[in-house]
Motif scaffolding. Structure first.
Motif, mmCIF file in Angstrom:
data_model
loop_
_atom_site.group_PDB
_atom_site.id
_atom_site.type_symbol
_atom_site.label_atom_id
_atom_site.label_comp_id
_atom_site.label_asym_id
_atom_site.label_seq_id
_atom_site.Cartn_x
_atom_site.Cartn_y
_atom_site.Cartn_z
ATOM 1 N N ASN A 43 -1.450 0.264 5.138
ATOM 2 C CA ASN A 43 -2.728 0.923 4.861
ATOM 3 C C ASN A 43 -3.431 1.397 6.133
ATOM 4 O O ASN A 43 -4.621 1.695 6.117
ATOM 5 C CB ASN A 43 -3.649 -0.011 4.075
ATOM 6 N N SER A 150 -0.273 -1.379 -4.296
ATOM 7 C CA SER A 150 -0.978 -2.633 -4.552
ATOM 8 C C SER A 150 -0.662 -3.605 -3.427
ATOM 9 O O SER A 150 0.506 -3.918 -3.178
ATOM 10 C CB SER A 150 -0.538 -3.239 -5.897
ATOM 11 N N ARG A 153 -2.656 -9.134 -1.632
ATOM 12 C CA ARG A 153 -3.763 -9.960 -2.145
ATOM 13 C C ARG A 153 -4.528 -9.245 -3.262
ATOM 14 O O ARG A 153 -5.701 -9.527 -3.499
ATOM 15 C CB ARG A 153 -4.707 -10.326 -1.013
ATOM 16 N N GLY A 155 -5.403 -6.091 -3.378
ATOM 17 C CA GLY A 155 -6.088 -4.876 -2.952
ATOM 18 C C GLY A 155 -5.235 -3.644 -3.210
ATOM 19 O O GLY A 155 -4.008 -3.723 -3.255
ATOM 20 N N LYS A 156 -5.889 -2.517 -3.398
ATOM 21 C CA LYS A 156 -5.179 -1.266 -3.665
ATOM 22 C C LYS A 156 -5.600 -0.220 -2.650
ATOM 23 O O LYS A 156 -6.757 -0.163 -2.240
ATOM 24 C CB LYS A 156 -5.467 -0.780 -5.087
ATOM 25 N N TYR A 157 -4.639 0.607 -2.246
ATOM 26 C CA TYR A 157 -4.920 1.652 -1.278
ATOM 27 C C TYR A 157 -3.877 2.751 -1.423
ATOM 28 O O TYR A 157 -2.915 2.622 -2.188
ATOM 29 C CB TYR A 157 -4.898 1.088 0.155
#
Length: 212
Positions: A43, A150, A153, A155-157
């Motif tokens: 990310n 995904s 932990r 989180g998505k980006y």
């Protein structure tokens, strides 16, 4: 209740305009897959394009590891080593194995980024990457696409790919990271260097039939 479900579903729908492959003005776009070539991706920006002089070719361009990427891999390794120095004398197995994992993850990340560094030489019409060489005469365009990732932990980006499109529709992945600004800037520089177009599909929804 049904209205709530519909609203919830629409929240996760990709509402971007559908990609029109004819807008690229090349039949090759219809033969090229538009789904992710490399699953996942970091990310943050792991590689940046650099120009350098060459006594043989005038100048070359290459993707090199960024400072932030080196710091990230070093941090993982150091945290893991710190855990090992603490846990090994005490025999704490619950800490030893996670520490070994961090050391391995940091080393693997560094190795992968080093391995994927690439050098473009337009004078020799050659790309050198991952111990292989590719003929740049077969490269027709630069493809930019995005992937929803995904994180570990939850989180998505978005991760963005810069791929080379070859004459038969085959693709070569050059860069895959999370900086939209950098990947677009680098794509323009590389396209000008190679005198080929950029097929930027990042802001568009990929038709299902064109993804693969």
């Amino acid at each position: 209740m049904m209205g709530f479900v519909r609203n919830l579903f629409s929240t996760f729908q990709d509402k971007r305009e559908e990609l029109d492959l004819s807008s690229f003005g090349d039949e090759l776009a219809f033969k090229t897959p538009w789904g992710p070539l490399v699953l996942g991706g970091p990310n943050f920006c792991t590689q940046k394009l650099h120009k350098s002089t060459s006594p043989v070719s005038g100048y070359i361009v290459s993707f090199k590891i960024t400072f932030s990427a080196m710091i990230s891999s070093a941090a993982l390794t150091l945290v893991g080593l710190g855990g090992l120095f603490t846990s090994i004398p005490s025999g704490d197995l619950e800490l030893i194995f996670p520490s070994l994992f961090l050391v391995g993850a940091g080393a693997y990340l560094c190795w992968m980024m080093q391995k994927n560094q690439s050098v473009f030489d337009r004078s020799l019409r050659r790309l050198a990457m991952d111990g292989k060489t590719y003929n740049l005469d077969q490269v027709c365009a630069i493809q930019l696409i995005r992937e929803h990732v995904s994180g570990a932990r939850g989180g998505k980006y978005y991760s963005y790919e810069l791929n080379l499109v070859c004459a038969g529709g085959e693709r070569i992945n050059v860069v895959d990271h999370g900086s939209l600004r950098v990947i677009r800037e680098d794509a323009e520089v590389l396209a000008n260097y190679l005198s080929i177009p950029v097929w930027d599909a990042i802001d568009f929804r990929i038709p299902e039939q064109a993804a693969y």
